[in-house]
Motif scaffolding. Structure first.
Motif, mmCIF file in Angstrom:
data_model
loop_
_atom_site.group_PDB
_atom_site.id
_atom_site.type_symbol
_atom_site.label_atom_id
_atom_site.label_comp_id
_atom_site.label_asym_id
_atom_site.label_seq_id
_atom_site.Cartn_x
_atom_site.Cartn_y
_atom_site.Cartn_z
ATOM 1 N N PHE A 112 0.681 -1.183 -0.095
ATOM 2 C CA PHE A 112 -0.025 0.046 -0.111
ATOM 3 C C PHE A 112 0.884 1.477 -0.016
ATOM 4 O O PHE A 112 0.317 2.408 0.137
ATOM 5 C CB PHE A 112 -0.897 0.127 1.142
ATOM 6 N N ALA A 113 2.225 1.036 -0.194
ATOM 7 C CA ALA A 113 3.086 2.393 -0.086
ATOM 8 C C ALA A 113 2.697 3.451 -1.158
ATOM 9 O O ALA A 113 2.585 4.625 -0.598
ATOM 10 C CB ALA A 113 4.832 1.758 -0.472
ATOM 11 N N ARG A 114 2.311 2.979 -2.417
ATOM 12 C CA ARG A 114 1.928 4.020 -3.264
ATOM 13 C C ARG A 114 0.828 4.807 -2.763
ATOM 14 O O ARG A 114 0.410 5.926 -3.186
ATOM 15 C CB ARG A 114 1.743 3.460 -4.799
ATOM 16 N N VAL A 115 -0.518 3.898 -2.283
ATOM 17 C CA VAL A 115 -1.795 4.484 -2.100
ATOM 18 C C VAL A 115 -1.372 5.341 -0.765
ATOM 19 O O VAL A 115 -2.265 6.432 -0.738
ATOM 20 C CB VAL A 115 -2.412 3.140 -1.581
ATOM 21 N N ARG A 116 -0.551 5.238 0.115
ATOM 22 C CA ARG A 116 -0.483 6.007 1.357
ATOM 23 C C ARG A 116 0.262 7.356 0.885
ATOM 24 O O ARG A 116 -0.155 8.377 1.409
ATOM 25 C CB ARG A 116 0.571 5.582 2.414
ATOM 26 N N GLN A 117 0.885 7.454 -0.504
ATOM 27 C CA GLN A 117 1.530 8.928 -0.875
ATOM 28 C C GLN A 117 0.187 9.645 -0.919
ATOM 29 O O GLN A 117 0.314 10.873 -1.178
ATOM 30 C CB GLN A 117 2.103 8.520 -1.997
ATOM 31 N N SER A 118 -0.907 9.071 -1.405
ATOM 32 C CA SER A 118 -2.165 10.113 -1.709
ATOM 33 C C SER A 118 -2.842 10.444 -0.502
ATOM 34 O O SER A 118 -3.743 11.197 -0.582
ATOM 35 C CB SER A 118 -2.951 9.214 -2.666
#
Length: 488
Positions: free
Chosen positions: A62-68
């Motif tokens: 979920f690393a990329r999702v958390r960037q949002s």
């Protein structure tokens, strides 16, 4: 009292099969976008497989999702088996580990999370787990059961005792006539129930999972279902009379595009360039999903039927589709004969393929994700169910919604029938009728998630959950006040 603005914190445990993981990941993202904190629990094995399929993927899917800005934490636990264990080849041992061992690893993880600084309010877990209501009760959490299949299948399993009582299941002399007494189900043939409800040996580990899971789900505070009210209205209404049951589907990635979260267990081939060379609606997409197996004979007949049909096709052929020991099950000379009118890949991004304008039909095992995705892309289905819910999904597709046809109406499978059905689905007046019907069903899905039933049901679920959390917090406050008043 929990502050109105305080974010609910949910621990989310996905069932470790790809067909369950995909909607679970996207439900987690939807909840996080609605203000939830999510701690998502995956298994070591599933994480290893998704990491292999996308080597540049972070240790945290979920690393990329958390960037949002979404608050999704991530951790993995053992499913009770070594990483190198072949779960596909040894299905029963894998299911036994999920039945007997996995819950201990989850409970240990839940205990650690609950003891952390931020309060945890609820546990979201796949309905097929046998332990969530007990675990939730132990840690004082609300239990939200997530059902990834149609409401019709839920209703059949939920009323398994009625099937027994009426001798349609688990009886010495099982009846073969129509089942008419399940609440919310007008009538259904025994051959349209799930594979497990058609089997005479009910002692298997999968039967034990189903029986225990549907006892456990009676302790759920809420049930979320990946379906649409308008598609299964009678069944859903009957279930809502029994429990807080919310139809919130179809659950797809945002914009129905390739997910930023790794959910594929295999590396995906890019089929776009090949599809670009094919006329609009001319290609049959063929895939039997991520887990089910096909017999060698059936696979050969389908292969020969594809050649006979003269239709272009894109075939997703897993290396273990027949078995892990038979990595090249196609007939001799097949690939040479198909030439450039076909493409065979071990795996692909299915939603990207189905959304491509060159695709005109889908030869499918009728997994529920595949069914919803195909309808969303207005691609009629050629149904070849293999096991579990797929037989019931086929009934909905062919008999109820009229958006597809059966690959075979009788056994054994024959190449000539395969060829004839492919052409019936893909061309002429018959094909046009399927496209017309599927447009109408697609509208129901689209309306449901924009401002219709699923959108409203989701809003209602969040309101009901927050009220339930607040009421529980208030009860705890009253108990503490009474304890203090009594001098204890």
């Amino acid at each position: 009292m929990v502050d109105e603005q305080e974010k609910p914190h949910a621990i989310f445990v996905a069932y470790p099969l790809q067909g369950h993981l995909i909607p679970s990941v996207h439900l987690a993202i939807i909840l996080a976008s609605r203000g939830f904190t999510i701690t998502f629990i995956n298994t070591h094995f599933i994480h290893q497989q998704t990491s292999k399929s996308e080597p540049d993927n972070d240790h945290d899917i979920f690393a990329r999702v958390r960037q949002s800005g979404l608050d999704i934490r991530y951790l993995t636990v053992s499913d009770g088996l070594p990483l190198e264990f072949d779960r596909s080849l040894n299905h029963d041992q894998f299911m036994a580990a999920l039945l007997h061992v996995f819950s201990a690893h989850v409970e240990e993880a839940v205990a650690k999370i609950v003891k952390s600084e931020q309060a945890v309010n609820c546990l979201i877990a796949d309905t097929f787990f046998v332990w969530p209501s007990k675990t939730a009760k132990k840690f004082g959490l609300k239990y939200i059961s997530f059902w990834t299949e149609p409401a019709l299948v839920f209703a059949l399993y939920y009323h398994v005792d009625l099937l027994r009582k009426n001798c349609h299941f688990d009886c010495y002399d099982t009846r073969e006539d129509t089942i008419y007494y399940i609440p919310g189900v007008r009538e259904i043939n025994p051959t349209d129930t799930t594979s497990y409800l058609q089997e005479t040996d009910t002692s298997s580990v999968c039967h034990q999972i189903i029986f225990n899971a549907f006892k456990d789900v009676r302790g759920a505070d809420f049930v979320l279902c990946n379906t649409v009210q308008e598609l299964e209205s009678d069944t859903i209404s009957a279930l809502q009379a029994e429990m807080p049951f919310y139809a919130v589907g179809p659950i797809f990635p945002t914009g129905f595009t390739k997910s930023t979260v790794a959910t594929s267990l295999w590396s995906e081939s890019d089929c776009t360039e090949w599809l670009k060379t094919k006329p609009h609606g001319s290609v049959l997409y063929v895939s039997f999903g991520s887990y089910a197996h096909v017999t060698k004979n059936d696979l050969e007949q389908i292969a020969q039927g594809l050649l006979l049909s003269k239709v272009s096709f894109l075939w997703v052929l897993r290396a273990d589709i027949v078995s892990s020991d038979d990595v090249d099950p196609l007939p001799a000379g097949f690939k040479e004969e198909m030439g450039d009118r076909a493409m065979i890949v071990p795996w692909c991004c299915q939603i990207q393929v189905l959304a491509h304008p060159a695709i005109g039909g889908f030869l499918t095992h009728c997994g529920w994700n595949s069914t919803l995705e195909s309808i969303w892309c207005e691609v009629p289905l050629l149904c070849f169910p293999l096991y579990t819910d797929q037989f019931t999904n086929r009934k909905l597709v062919v008999d109820d919604w009229k958006v597809g046809i059966n690959l075979i109406d009788k056994k054994p499978i024959k190449r000539e029938e395969v060829s004839e059905k492919i052409n019936r689905l893909m061309s002429g007046k018959s094909g046009d009728n399927f496209k017309k019907e599927i447009k109408e069903v697609k509208k129901k899905l689209e309306n449901a998630v924009t401002d219709g039933s699923s959108h409203k049901n989701f809003d209602q679920f969040i309101r009901d959950l927050k009220n339930s959390i607040q009421n529980k917090s208030g009860d705890i406050g009253v108990q503490k006040h009474n304890s203090l008043s009594n001098g204890s």
